[in-house]
Motif scaffolding. Structure first.
Motif, mmCIF file in Angstrom:
data_model
loop_
_atom_site.group_PDB
_atom_site.id
_atom_site.type_symbol
_atom_site.label_atom_id
_atom_site.label_comp_id
_atom_site.label_asym_id
_atom_site.label_seq_id
_atom_site.Cartn_x
_atom_site.Cartn_y
_atom_site.Cartn_z
ATOM 1 N N ILE A 104 -4.328 9.078 9.736
ATOM 2 C CA ILE A 104 -5.550 9.718 9.232
ATOM 3 C C ILE A 104 -6.730 9.556 10.197
ATOM 4 O O ILE A 104 -7.866 9.863 9.839
ATOM 5 N N LEU A 105 -6.476 9.077 11.407
ATOM 6 C CA LEU A 105 -7.580 8.782 12.319
ATOM 7 C C LEU A 105 -8.423 10.007 12.628
ATOM 8 O O LEU A 105 -9.664 9.943 12.582
ATOM 9 N N ASP A 106 -7.792 11.118 12.948
ATOM 10 C CA ASP A 106 -8.565 12.322 13.272
ATOM 11 C C ASP A 106 -9.426 12.756 12.094
ATOM 12 O O ASP A 106 -10.543 13.261 12.282
ATOM 13 N N ALA A 107 -8.927 12.548 10.903
ATOM 14 C CA ALA A 107 -9.660 12.969 9.713
ATOM 15 C C ALA A 107 -10.844 12.057 9.410
ATOM 16 O O ALA A 107 -11.896 12.526 8.953
ATOM 17 N N ILE A 108 -10.685 10.750 9.653
ATOM 18 C CA ILE A 108 -11.736 9.817 9.226
ATOM 19 C C ILE A 108 -12.736 9.465 10.318
ATOM 20 O O ILE A 108 -13.813 8.949 10.013
ATOM 21 N N HIS A 109 -12.411 9.700 11.578
ATOM 22 C CA HIS A 109 -13.214 9.161 12.678
ATOM 23 C C HIS A 109 -14.697 9.535 12.557
ATOM 24 O O HIS A 109 -15.570 8.650 12.518
ATOM 25 N N ASP A 110 -15.002 10.817 12.504
ATOM 26 C CA ASP A 110 -16.404 11.246 12.410
ATOM 27 C C ASP A 110 -17.028 10.798 11.092
ATOM 28 O O ASP A 110 -18.210 10.403 11.058
ATOM 29 N N ASP A 111 -16.250 10.847 10.025
ATOM 30 C CA ASP A 111 -16.771 10.466 8.709
ATOM 31 C C ASP A 111 -17.090 8.971 8.646
ATOM 32 O O ASP A 111 -18.043 8.567 7.966
ATOM 33 N N PHE A 112 -16.287 8.161 9.321
ATOM 34 C CA PHE A 112 -16.517 6.716 9.349
ATOM 35 C C PHE A 112 -17.848 6.426 10.040
ATOM 36 O O PHE A 112 -18.658 5.626 9.550
ATOM 37 N N PHE A 113 -18.068 7.066 11.171
ATOM 38 C CA PHE A 113 -19.356 6.963 11.866
ATOM 39 C C PHE A 113 -20.498 7.378 10.931
ATOM 40 O O PHE A 113 -21.521 6.693 10.823
ATOM 41 N N HIS A 114 -20.326 8.536 10.295
ATOM 42 C CA HIS A 114 -21.383 9.092 9.448
ATOM 43 C C HIS A 114 -21.701 8.158 8.287
ATOM 44 O O HIS A 114 -22.883 7.956 7.937
ATOM 45 N N ALA A 115 -20.678 7.588 7.682
ATOM 46 C CA ALA A 115 -20.884 6.695 6.542
ATOM 47 C C ALA A 115 -21.723 5.481 6.931
ATOM 48 O O ALA A 115 -22.570 5.026 6.154
ATOM 49 N N ILE A 116 -21.511 4.980 8.128
ATOM 50 C CA ILE A 116 -22.250 3.806 8.588
ATOM 51 C C ILE A 116 -23.689 4.163 8.950
ATOM 52 O O ILE A 116 -24.640 3.496 8.530
ATOM 53 N N HIS A 117 -23.861 5.239 9.727
ATOM 54 C CA HIS A 117 -25.184 5.522 10.297
ATOM 55 C C HIS A 117 -26.048 6.450 9.454
ATOM 56 O O HIS A 117 -27.279 6.466 9.629
#
Length: 210
Positions: A104-117
């Motif tokens: 699921i890395l491609d799916a979560i990568h940008d979202d993980f960044f967004h959730a933090i910042h």
């Protein structure tokens, strides 16, 4: 000895930088004292982004980097490597490799960044990461197993070994062909980092033709 990498912007962009001949070692890029092993098919050139999900400048680099990646030729093999400097850095590295293992890395990568910042989430606790992953067609149990797996721990250790070889003191950074290092300071701006990397790719192509 490499200059310490700064998690700040320094200098100005270099719009006139067009090709490998314009590059100046020690000014636009550094040569690693010891090359890092790359894992690419014959004829390909590895470009590695070293980042931390908690780093705001890494987050801001994603937009220009992704725009550049959308137009890169087939001989560039792009990799992402989470920085491992202990504490939350390693927890986020585990999240990265767990997501990769779960597919699921491609799916979560940008979202993980967004959730933090953008949403103020820390995402350093295993239960919080598992809950985040559960929105991407994996169960929390599967996520927790991946986060604590031997394979993921091994990947984090391997990243740590590469970090030591690169002598990195901060992020973001782009490494080209396991030898050349681009930082915000050397590139002049975050937005210019992919352009310096591209010129270094040209440099590697020319070296291979000699």
């Amino acid at each position: 000895m490499l200059k310490p990498l700064m998690i700040v912007l320094a200098g100005l962009a270099l719009p006139g930088l067009a090709n490998a001949q314009n590059l100046v070692e020690g000014e636009h890029y550094e040569v690693l004292p010891e090359a890092v092993e790359t894992h690419v098919k014959e004829g390909q050139i590895e470009v590695t982004e070293v980042f931390w999900y908690g780093c705001p400048h890494c987050y801001n680099l994603e937009e220009p980097l992704n725009a550049w990646l959308a137009e890169t030729p087939d001989d560039i093999s792009f990799q992402r490597m989470p920085a491992t400097m202990g504490g939350d850095w390693n927890k986020h590295a585990r999240a990265f490799y767990a997501a990769e293992a779960l597919g699921i890395l491609d799916a979560i990568h940008d979202d993980f960044f967004h959730a933090i910042h953008e949403e103020g989430q820390r995402l350093t606790d295993s239960d919080d990461i598992a809950d985040f992953f559960s929105d991407y067609d994996v169960s929390e149990e599967e996520a927790l197993q991946a986060l604590d797996s031997f394979a993921v721990k091994s990947r984090v250790n391997q990243a740590n070994t590469r970090m030591r070889t690169m002598r990195l003191m901060g992020v973001p950074a782009l490494m080209v062909d396991g030898r050349y290092l681009v930082t915000p300071s050397s590139a002049g701006s975050l937005a210019n980092m992919p352009h310096i990397a591209e010129a270094l790719v040209d440099k590697v192509r020319e070296e291979r033709e000699e």
